[in-house]
Design a protein around this motif. Structure first.
Motif, short mmCIF file in Angstrom:
data_model
loop_
_atom_site.label_atom_id
_atom_site.label_comp_id
_atom_site.label_asym_id
_atom_site.label_seq_id
_atom_site.Cartn_x
_atom_site.Cartn_y
_atom_site.Cartn_z
N ALA A 1 1.52 18.83 4.73
CA ALA A 1 2.84 18.48 4.69
C ALA A 1 2.95 16.98 4.32
CB ALA A 1 3.25 18.89 6.28
N ARG A 2 2.10 16.12 4.74
CA ARG A 2 2.07 14.88 4.32
C ARG A 2 2.05 14.65 2.78
NH1 ARG A 2 -0.58 9.62 6.34
NH2 ARG A 2 1.36 8.36 5.98
N ASP B 1 -6.98 11.14 -1.92
CA ASP B 1 -6.83 10.68 -0.75
C ASP B 1 -5.54 9.48 -0.59
OD1 ASP B 1 -7.45 10.34 1.92
OD2 ASP B 1 -9.22 9.26 1.62
N TYR B 2 -4.63 9.84 -1.09
CA TYR B 2 -3.50 9.03 -1.32
C TYR B 2 -2.96 8.60 -0.01
CZ TYR B 2 1.10 7.29 -2.95
OH TYR B 2 2.17 6.96 -3.58
N ALA B 3 -2.88 9.54 1.15
CA ALA B 3 -2.24 9.07 2.75
C ALA B 3 -3.47 7.56 2.97
CB ALA B 3 -2.41 9.94 3.51
N PHE C 1 -2.65 0.05 1.89
CA PHE C 1 -1.77 -0.58 1.26
C PHE C 1 -0.71 -1.33 1.75
CE2 PHE C 1 2.19 -1.62 -1.56
CZ PHE C 1 1.32 -2.55 -2.31
N LYS C 2 0.01 -0.52 2.78
CA LYS C 2 0.87 -1.07 3.94
C LYS C 2 0.35 -2.29 4.54
CE LYS C 2 3.69 2.88 5.33
NZ LYS C 2 4.02 3.88 6.26
N SER C 3 -0.97 -2.25 5.18
CA SER C 3 -1.32 -3.14 5.89
C SER C 3 -1.83 -4.45 5.03
CB SER C 3 -2.67 -2.77 6.84
OG SER C 3 -3.69 -3.57 6.42
N ARG C 4 -2.08 -4.21 3.81
CA ARG C 4 -2.53 -5.39 3.19
C ARG C 4 -1.30 -6.22 2.45
NH1 ARG C 4 -7.34 -6.02 0.85
NH2 ARG C 4 -6.72 -6.79 -1.32
N LEU C 5 -0.18 -5.20 2.34
CA LEU C 5 0.93 -5.71 1.82
C LEU C 5 1.84 -6.57 2.89
CD1 LEU C 5 3.30 -5.76 -0.39
CD2 LEU C 5 4.31 -3.76 0.82
N ALA C 6 1.52 -6.27 4.16
CA ALA C 6 2.18 -7.04 5.23
C ALA C 6 1.43 -8.20 5.25
CB ALA C 6 2.00 -6.08 6.53
N THR C 7 0.18 -8.42 5.11
CA THR C 7 -0.67 -9.61 5.06
C THR C 7 -0.08 -10.60 4.01
OG1 THR C 7 -2.39 -8.28 5.91
CG2 THR C 7 -2.93 -10.61 5.37
N PHE C 8 0.05 -9.70 2.74
CA PHE C 8 0.24 -10.54 1.52
C PHE C 8 1.81 -11.21 1.98
CE2 PHE C 8 3.14 -10.12 -2.15
CZ PHE C 8 2.74 -10.89 -2.95
N LEU C 9 2.76 -10.40 2.43
CA LEU C 9 4.19 -10.94 2.60
C LEU C 9 3.97 -12.23 3.58
CD1 LEU C 9 6.05 -7.82 2.77
CD2 LEU C 9 5.82 -9.31 1.05
N ARG C 10 3.11 -11.92 4.39
CA ARG C 10 3.04 -13.17 5.57
C ARG C 10 2.23 -14.45 4.91
NH1 ARG C 10 1.26 -9.28 8.98
NH2 ARG C 10 -0.97 -9.99 8.88
N GLY C 11 1.52 -14.21 3.45
CA GLY C 11 0.95 -15.36 3.08
C GLY C 11 -0.35 -15.40 3.24
N GLY C 12 -0.93 -14.45 3.90
CA GLY C 12 -2.31 -14.34 4.21
C GLY C 12 -3.19 -13.83 3.18
N THR D 1 -1.51 4.16 -8.55
CA THR D 1 -0.65 2.85 -8.26
C THR D 1 0.66 2.73 -8.53
OG1 THR D 1 -3.07 1.83 -8.76
CG2 THR D 1 -1.15 0.46 -8.72
N ARG D 2 1.10 3.33 -9.71
CA ARG D 2 2.47 3.23 -10.08
C ARG D 2 3.40 3.92 -8.98
NH1 ARG D 2 1.45 3.22 -15.58
NH2 ARG D 2 1.14 5.78 -15.48
N ARG D 3 2.83 5.33 -8.45
CA ARG D 3 3.40 5.79 -7.66
C ARG D 3 3.73 5.05 -6.32
NH1 ARG D 3 5.25 10.91 -6.57
NH2 ARG D 3 5.10 11.31 -8.51
N LEU D 4 2.49 4.38 -5.81
CA LEU D 4 2.41 3.65 -4.65
C LEU D 4 3.48 2.67 -4.65
CD1 LEU D 4 0.63 3.39 -2.10
CD2 LEU D 4 -0.81 1.91 -3.15
#
Ligand SMILES: [Zn+2]
Length: 331
Positions: free
Chosen positions: A198-199, A218-220, A226-237, A255-258
């Protein structure tokens, strides 16, 4: 040579049945545009459909598997079946973006030759929208003056990108996308548990073949990481370079899809806060517009696949732009 068996997908049954009926009534046209609902598995579809039309004893949408045509098609030795698809560049080893005119010329020559067997001669082209203008024009002449008992199959997931002049000379067979329950049932038959299926079907916007491909990658897990690393990136970490390097181990298409999915989510979020009474409404609208621009630009930028370094630089540029839009105060 490896044996190749037909892949029978439940949602393709109607078109296969239709093809078989036209064949039995000797009403097959000389050119067909097969409008598919997925850009995955098109080569399998071309092979299965051709095998069905060549089989001496087809029954109920299925090939017999034992006649001369079936045996040779499975072994890849049936000389009256040819196909043209995207090839790998001999130097860069990357997949070409277009079907080259030489490939179409070879196909035209092939269909002009006398048939080796007393059956149809079939030539398949996919993805047909990858023909450039000159390739399409070259093929046009063959479609206008077809040789007897030749069938040209153009398979596409982007019917709108096929020139009208070409489309108008073909009969169109449309494969409709399966319902979500049929897709989930099929994914379950591939050995995928219900929640994962379903996911991934959601990630694939309802396309079960794409969902299977994403699950195999293993896209999920990739999304979560990626979500977690993006959050760190947005915080400047984390730097843009570190974040984008982490994505290079996946296929460029994944990657393009992501990135597309991430930008879509931000666009959706930003366009949701549109109340004029809201103090920051002007700022939100400005942000939404910038995100929409970035989404469009990213689609073009991330087409660069010639080498990993270019791709990484484009990725970094998109990610830095995203951070600027999300963190800058506009008023
Ligand atoms: Zn057969």
């Amino acid at each position: 040579m490896e044996q190749r068996n037909p892949s029978l997908l439940p949602w393709q049954g109607d078109v296969l049945q239709h093809a078989l009926q036209l064949r039995n009534e000797q009403l097959l046209p000389h050119a067909v545009l097969v409008d598919t609902c997925s850009d995955h598995g098109i080569d399998d579809l071309a092979h299965t459909l051709s095998m069905l039309l060549l089989c001496d004893n087809p029954e109920n949408r299925s090939v017999c598997g034992v006649c001369e045509a079936c045996r040779m098609m499975s072994a890849g030795t049936y000389a009256d079946y040819s196909m043209v698809t995207l090839e790998h560049d001999s130097k860069t080893k990357k997949l070409n973006r277009n079907i080259k005119i030489e490939q179409i010329r070879n196909l035209i020559h092939e269909v002009s030759l006398t048939r080796r067997y007393d059956r149809l001669k079939i030539a398949a082209v996919y993805p047909a929208e990858s023909m450039n203008k000159s390739s399409a024009n070259a093929l046009l002449k063959t479609l206008e003056e077809p040789a007897p008992r030749v069938l040209i199959l153009l398979l596409t997931h982007n019917r709108g990108r096929i020139p009208v002049t070409l489309r108008s000379r073909c009969q169109t067979w449309t494969i409709k996308p399966p319902s979500s329950s049929l897709s989930l049932e099929w994914l379950s038959n591939q050995g995928i548990d219900a929640a994962t299926a379903a996911r991934h079907l959601q990630f694939a916007a309802g396309d079960p073949l794409l969902a299977l491909h994403l699950q195999q990658q293993d896209y999920a897990s990739l999304v979560e990481k990626f979500k977690s690393r993006l959050a760190t990136f947005l915080r400047g970490g984390l730097s843009a370079s570190e974040l984008s390097k982490g994505l290079l181990s996946s296929e460029a298409a994944i990657t393009r899809r992501l990135i597309e999915m991430t930008l879509n989510a931000y666009c959706y979020q930003a366009s949701g806060t549109d109340s004029d009474a809201n103090e920051g409404a002007g700022e939100d609208r400005g942000r939404a517009m910038r995100l929409l621009d970035l989404r469009q630009r990213a689609q073009l930028q991330l087409q660069v696949e010639e080498n990993n370094l270019d791709f990484q630089l484009q990725l970094e540029d998109v990610l830095i732009s995203l951070r600027q839009i999300l963190t800058r105060r506009l008023i």
